[in-house]
Design a protein around this motif. Structure first.
Motif, mmCIF file in Angstrom:
data_model
loop_
_atom_site.group_PDB
_atom_site.id
_atom_site.type_symbol
_atom_site.label_atom_id
_atom_site.label_comp_id
_atom_site.label_asym_id
_atom_site.label_seq_id
_atom_site.Cartn_x
_atom_site.Cartn_y
_atom_site.Cartn_z
ATOM 1 N N SER A 12 -9.913 -29.985 24.814
ATOM 2 C CA SER A 12 -10.446 -29.186 23.703
ATOM 3 C C SER A 12 -11.307 -28.033 24.210
ATOM 4 O O SER A 12 -11.995 -28.166 25.235
ATOM 5 N N PRO A 13 -11.320 -26.922 23.487
ATOM 6 C CA PRO A 13 -12.295 -25.869 23.792
ATOM 7 C C PRO A 13 -13.709 -26.372 23.498
ATOM 8 O O PRO A 13 -13.903 -27.226 22.618
ATOM 9 N N VAL A 14 -14.672 -25.869 24.245
ATOM 10 C CA VAL A 14 -16.061 -26.312 24.116
ATOM 11 C C VAL A 14 -16.948 -25.113 23.820
ATOM 12 O O VAL A 14 -16.827 -24.064 24.467
ATOM 13 N N LEU A 15 -17.841 -25.274 22.840
ATOM 14 C CA LEU A 15 -18.900 -24.302 22.570
ATOM 15 C C LEU A 15 -20.200 -24.876 23.097
ATOM 16 O O LEU A 15 -20.598 -25.987 22.719
ATOM 17 N N LEU A 40 -14.166 -22.169 27.460
ATOM 18 C CA LEU A 40 -15.592 -22.408 27.270
ATOM 19 C C LEU A 40 -16.216 -21.207 26.569
ATOM 20 O O LEU A 40 -16.105 -20.075 27.041
ATOM 21 N N TYR A 41 -16.859 -21.481 25.448
ATOM 22 C CA TYR A 41 -17.602 -20.475 24.689
ATOM 23 C C TYR A 41 -19.089 -20.745 24.910
ATOM 24 O O TYR A 41 -19.548 -21.882 24.764
ATOM 25 N N ILE A 42 -19.844 -19.707 25.243
ATOM 26 C CA ILE A 42 -21.276 -19.861 25.480
ATOM 27 C C ILE A 42 -22.021 -18.899 24.564
ATOM 28 O O ILE A 42 -21.753 -17.689 24.568
ATOM 29 N N ALA A 43 -22.938 -19.436 23.772
ATOM 30 C CA ALA A 43 -23.733 -18.623 22.845
ATOM 31 C C ALA A 43 -25.208 -18.800 23.173
ATOM 32 O O ALA A 43 -25.663 -19.921 23.432
ATOM 33 N N LYS A 75 -15.843 -17.096 27.149
ATOM 34 C CA LYS A 75 -16.261 -16.068 26.201
ATOM 35 C C LYS A 75 -17.747 -16.278 25.920
ATOM 36 O O LYS A 75 -18.209 -17.412 25.791
ATOM 37 N N THR A 76 -18.487 -15.174 25.833
ATOM 38 C CA THR A 76 -19.926 -15.272 25.626
ATOM 39 C C THR A 76 -20.361 -14.495 24.385
ATOM 40 O O THR A 76 -19.761 -13.475 24.039
ATOM 41 N N CYS A 77 -21.410 -15.014 23.759
ATOM 42 C CA CYS A 77 -22.057 -14.336 22.630
ATOM 43 C C CYS A 77 -23.550 -14.382 22.902
ATOM 44 O O CYS A 77 -24.236 -15.334 22.517
ATOM 45 N N LEU A 106 -21.732 -28.490 21.798
ATOM 46 C CA LEU A 106 -22.887 -29.082 22.474
ATOM 47 C C LEU A 106 -24.031 -28.087 22.494
ATOM 48 O O LEU A 106 -23.823 -26.900 22.757
ATOM 49 N N GLU A 107 -25.237 -28.582 22.243
ATOM 50 C CA GLU A 107 -26.434 -27.771 22.428
ATOM 51 C C GLU A 107 -27.095 -28.173 23.738
ATOM 52 O O GLU A 107 -26.751 -29.183 24.362
#
Length: 316
Positions: A12-15, A40-43, A75-77, A106-107
């Motif tokens: 799965s993709p992960v944020l 992997l998405y990083i915010a 990807k980053t935000c 996940l935080e």
């Protein structure tokens, strides 16, 4: 001598949502590295101008998550200005689900075991099109009590300390609770919870969130699921430890809270429940820990008869 198994690689993709805690972020990021998501998405929220030195902590945190050493689309935000918990987290999750149909969130203070990723992968696929199921969590706050013989049980509560979900659910997210009215909230909550004190407390929370008095994002997600008669999946073993309790935390400042740093267990092959019904007593146990319902009933020297009857039947 126990057999050593290789780590599970998530499908799965992960944020990953981070802010200003590089030490905690590094611990959680090591578990993400172990699971090696292909996406992997990083915010990250921006630093607050009123907090001296926070800009450096935010920089260090972003440096931690830049060290990706496995094949991965990233990807980053990254926010330049501080949005606050409500806006920063909700907009990050919206950004994630605009690009993915489903995934894991996940935080920076939610430390998973490796099996959490397999748990989410399997259940995201199994319930992908089952609209009865709207949320999967990795945390279990039942103090060792197991509900049923399956690997997980169903709940009305939406725990967000390490979770997975679908765009089909998040599309209905309403940050301001604009689609729900105060005049209807108490009546509808009483259709979910039989205890009047629980209804009263959740009604007051609804009013405060709608009035903008609480800077958070997760109550709104919980109300979305409550008002859609949702089932949420909770594992019978705790797969997430919240390591963020303490003075530097926004909402979990009490380091002695019983929900802080709960030990985790790995989870093996999954067995699935036969019945699709929420475990109401499990939900009450969780709410009693948060809202002190039992203590409040005992403190009231003359509780009304309906409360007394309800309380006696619950603990027979």
């Amino acid at each position: 001598m126990s057999e050593i198994h290789p780590p599970y690689y998530t499908q799965s993709p992960v944020l990953f949502i981070v802010f200003n805690r590089p030490g905690l972020t590094a611990r959680v990021f090591e578990k993400i590295k172990e699971a090696q998501p292909a996406k992997l998405y990083i915010a990250a929220d921006g630093a607050r101008n009123s907090r001296e030195g926070e800009d450096e902590l935010c920089r260090q945190t972003r440096e931690v998550v830049s060290k990706i050493d496995w094949p991965c689309e990233v990807k980053t935000c990254y926010r330049e200005n501080n949005l606050g918990c409500k806006e920063a987290v909700s907009s990050a999750v919206t950004w994630f689900f605009q690009q993915e149909e489903e995934g894991i969130v996940l935080e920076d203070d939610c430390l998973p075991v490796n099996g959490f990723f397999k748990f989410c992968d399997e259940l995201l696929e199994l319930y992908r099109h089952d609209t009865r199921i709207r949320h999967i969590t990795g945390c279990n706050l039942q103090r060792g009590k197991k509900w049923g013989a399956a690997s997980y049980y169903f709940s009305n509560i939406t725990h967000v300390w390490g979770w997975a979900g679908w765009r089909r659910v998040w599309d209905g997210y309403d940050k301001e609770l604009s689609q729900y009215s105060e005049s209807e909230a108490e009546h509808q909550l009483a259709n979910i919870f039989s205890h009047p004190m629980v209804v009263e407390d959740w009604t007051n929370t609804f009013k405060r969130v709608k009035a903008g008095e609480i800077d958070t994002w997760d109550y709104q997600y919980g109300f979305l699921n409550y008002f859609n008669n949702s089932l949420c999946i909770i594992p019978n073993q705790n797969l997430i430890s919240n390591i963020g309790f303490g003075a530097n935390s926004t909402h979990t400042s009490d380091a002695n809270n019983p929900n802080a740093n709960i030990p985790t267990e790995e989870i093996g092959s999954l067995t699935h429940p036969q019945y699709f019904l929420p475990e109401k007593q499990a939900d009450f146990f969780t709410m009693d820990q948060d809202l002190s319902i039992a203590k409040r009933v005992r403190r009231n020297k003359r509780p009304n008869r309906r409360i007394k009857r309800w309380f006696k039947t619950l603990f027979k």
